[in-house]
Enzyme design. Structure first.
Site, mmCIF file in Angstrom:
data_model
loop_
_atom_site.group_PDB
_atom_site.id
_atom_site.type_symbol
_atom_site.label_atom_id
_atom_site.label_comp_id
_atom_site.label_asym_id
_atom_site.label_seq_id
_atom_site.Cartn_x
_atom_site.Cartn_y
_atom_site.Cartn_z
ATOM 1 N N ASP A 47 39.101 -8.270 -61.473
ATOM 2 C CA ASP A 47 38.456 -8.299 -60.150
ATOM 3 C C ASP A 47 39.136 -9.166 -59.080
ATOM 4 O O ASP A 47 39.564 -10.286 -59.369
ATOM 5 C CB ASP A 47 37.045 -8.888 -60.263
ATOM 6 C CG ASP A 47 36.240 -8.343 -61.407
ATOM 7 O OD1 ASP A 47 36.717 -7.458 -62.117
ATOM 8 O OD2 ASP A 47 35.106 -8.827 -61.582
ATOM 9 N N GLU A 229 27.255 -5.591 -61.696
ATOM 10 C CA GLU A 229 28.236 -6.663 -61.527
ATOM 11 C C GLU A 229 28.675 -6.728 -60.059
ATOM 12 O O GLU A 229 28.547 -5.758 -59.311
ATOM 13 C CB GLU A 229 29.474 -6.401 -62.406
ATOM 14 C CG GLU A 229 29.146 -6.322 -63.896
ATOM 15 C CD GLU A 229 30.368 -6.159 -64.810
ATOM 16 O OE1 GLU A 229 30.411 -6.827 -65.840
ATOM 17 O OE2 GLU A 229 31.273 -5.366 -64.482
HETATM 18 C C1 FRU Z 1 33.693 -7.240 -63.582
HETATM 19 C C2 FRU Z 1 33.512 -8.435 -64.490
HETATM 20 C C3 FRU Z 1 32.597 -9.451 -63.855
HETATM 21 C C4 FRU Z 1 33.010 -10.732 -64.528
HETATM 22 C C5 FRU Z 1 34.489 -10.531 -64.692
HETATM 23 C C6 FRU Z 1 35.046 -11.142 -65.943
HETATM 24 O O1 FRU Z 1 34.844 -6.519 -63.832
HETATM 25 O O2 FRU Z 1 33.020 -8.014 -65.753
HETATM 26 O O3 FRU Z 1 31.230 -9.166 -63.988
HETATM 27 O O4 FRU Z 1 32.699 -11.853 -63.750
HETATM 28 O O5 FRU Z 1 34.722 -9.144 -64.702
HETATM 29 O O6 FRU Z 1 36.443 -11.079 -65.951
#
Ligand code: FRU
Length: 528
Positions: A47, A229
């Site tokens: 992300d 998320e």
């Molecule tokens: C989304 C996610 C978020 C988390 C991160 C962990 O892709 O799963 O929810 O904070 O990636 O790397």
């Protein structure tokens, strides 16, 4: 060793040395390395995080594991840009600590120094992120994710974690993460929105340190095929009216319209405490949810966890979005060597009224135009079966920016209108309109054995009733970003051809179209 061999040997050594970040441009020609999309120099990325504009720089932090090309203990990698196009890699900003890994989150400029963490006259940059405690998770606890902050007083170059972390402890909710924070002017306080399993929660604070519960949104609403998320919440003017609506972005994994990870959106109002869906929009969401199809920022498989930049100056006024160009279905196994994954191009988000009601539109930011090298005007003409577009260019390129306008007589719409990218190995990537469905098709676009479901065809329902088609497409070495109906439908997909796609043609099945015009640009790499 004869002379030729010796020179080849030296060249080989030189090209291996170029794997070091010191000579980026040579290394950045590796197989499948995107040339105008951000990718990490090496190792794992997911992300985008902490996107904030400050003192002439766009900051891009990202989920990063510096020791491997697969997901692991999360750090925040860091890059900056002054133009949203060229990126400078900076050292890792946040490392895991005794409270856990550094999961996704946001960053803001604390202009009024409400936190007291600034220095005289200098507002601090504050990063708000999730601490994820892997030990707690292993032990089967439910409270292993909580929100923490860190601050920087040197333009994001170094960060200090706040000693009172976490600032928002976990009340016993297993998935409790990805805080996005913004200043709500009307109520004069900070608002934090984050994901809590199957809904989002909102908290507010006077100082970014003390947080109080405000509201929640989303239980039983919209896509519920996976965990929620990376939310975002912001106002956008509704074009052509005096109205402003609030947009709530919400990523979900799995449960996307074409499988795996994707980002949906909701339109409504926010009063400083609670987000409420616009009643007409809510009705459509309720109807569509029954058929598993709410509203998506992007219908491709590779635009996830996208959020928008904070603190874009009012004189600019844009709401600029960037997503992670991958999908949890296969992100860890895509066939790249030194690094894994890239971001979408930055996109401007717009709200426009359509015959189907207000909709979120997205378009690549104009800054990308500085990458245009060769430009050709696509001549107006009637096309019956096929038209070669790349032959209009003097030199073939795998980096293309296409704008194309087509029309047809009522009732004469071809069964399929496809843009086809090809190479000499018989591999091809297709995207376009089939009946009333937009599609991207990577079933024959190259490497696919790394993941059974990767070679897929994606679709998106068309809501425009216009007897024609306006296409914008950005093609990089390993991705297509396809925008139809002026950005009303977006589809982003990655692919891995065994040789670059450098031929582009328009291909029709049945019927004929009038090419009204368009432009094709070859692009230059951002990594020179
Ligand atoms: C989304 C996610 C978020 C988390 C991160 C962990 O892709 O799963 O929810 O904070 O990636 O790397």
């Amino acid at each position: 060793m004869d002379k030729l061999c010796f020179f080849t040997f030296i060249l080989l050594i030189m090209s291996n040395c170029s794997e070091s970040p010191a000579s980026e441009s040579a290394a950045y020609r590796e197989a499948h390395r995107p040339q105008f999309h951000f990718s990490p120099d090496s190792m794992w990325m997911n992300d985008p995080n902490g996107m904030v504009f400050y003192d002439g720089e766009y900051h891009l932090f990202y989920q990063h594991y510096p020791d491997s090309t697969v997901w692991g203990p999360m750090h925040w990698g860091h890059a900056v840009s002054t133009d949203l196009v060229h990126w400078e890699h900076l050292p890792i900003a946040l490392y895991p600590d005794s409270l856990g890994y550094i999961f996704s989150g946001s960053a803001v400029v604390d202009w009024k120094n409400t936190s007291g963490l600034g220095r005289e006259g200098q507002p601090p940059l504050i990063a708000i992120f999730t601490h994820h405690d892997p030990e707690g998770e292993k032990a089967g606890k439910t409270d292993f994710q909580y929100q923490s902050i860190a601050y920087s007083l040197d333009k994001g170059r170094t960060w200090t974690k706040y000693e009172g972390n976490p600032v928002l402890p976990n009340p016993g909710i297993k998935d409790f993460r990805d805080p996005k924070v913004f200043w709500h002017r009307e109520s004069g306080r900070w608002v934090m929105i984050f994901a809590a399993g199957d809904h989002v929660q909102l908290y507010h604070s006077p100082d970014l340190i003390n947080w109080a519960y405000a509201s929640e949104f989303g239980k039983g609403t919209g896509g519920q095929g996976g965990v929620w998320e990376c939310p975002d919440l912001f106002p956008l003017p509704l074009e052509g009216s005096a109205d402003t609506m609030w947009v709530l972005l919400l990523s979900i994994n799995p449960g996307g319209p074409n499988g795996g990870s994707a980002t949906q959106y909701f339109l409504g109002d926010f009063d400083g405490t609670a987000f409420r869906m616009d009643p007409a929009f809510a009705e459509k969401v309720a109807a569509d949810t029954a058929s598993g199809n709410p509203f998506w920022v992007d219908y491709g498989r590779d635009n996830y966890a996208g959020v928008t930049w904070s603190d874009i100056p009012e004189t600019d006024g844009r709401r600029i979005f960037m997503g992670w160009m991958s999908n949890w279905d296969y992100a860890n196994v895509v066939p790249t060597q030194r690094w894994r994954s890239a971001m979408t191009v930055p996109r401007k988000l717009l709200l426009k009224n359509t015959p189907a009601g207000p909709r979120l539109f997205s378009r690549p930011v104009e800054e990308l135009e500085q990458l245009h090298t060769e430009t050709v005007d696509i001549p107006a003409r009637e096309v019956v079966q096929t038209m070669d577009l790349s032959e209009l260019l003097q030199s073939p390129s795998a980096l293309l920016d296409l704008s194309l306008s087509l029309s047809w007589e009522p009732g004469q719409q071809p069964d399929e209108i496809a843009l086809v990218m090809e190479n000499n190995r018989g591999e091809q990537l297709r995207f376009g309109l089939n009946g009333e469905e937009y599609f991207t098709d990577r079933t024959a676009a190259g490497k696919k054995d790394f993941e059974p479901g990767f070679a897929s065809r994606q679709t998106a329902q068309r809501w425009s009733t216009f007897n024609g088609l306006q296409i914008r497409a950005l093609l990089d070495v390993a991705s297509v970003e396809f925008f139809a109906d002026e950005g009303g439908v977006a589809m982003t997909d990655i692919f891995f051809p065994s040789e670059d796609f450098t031929r582009l043609k328009l291909e029709l099945s049945g019927g004929k179209v009038q090419v009204e015009g368009g432009r094709l640009f070859a692009l230059q790499s951002i990594w020179q």
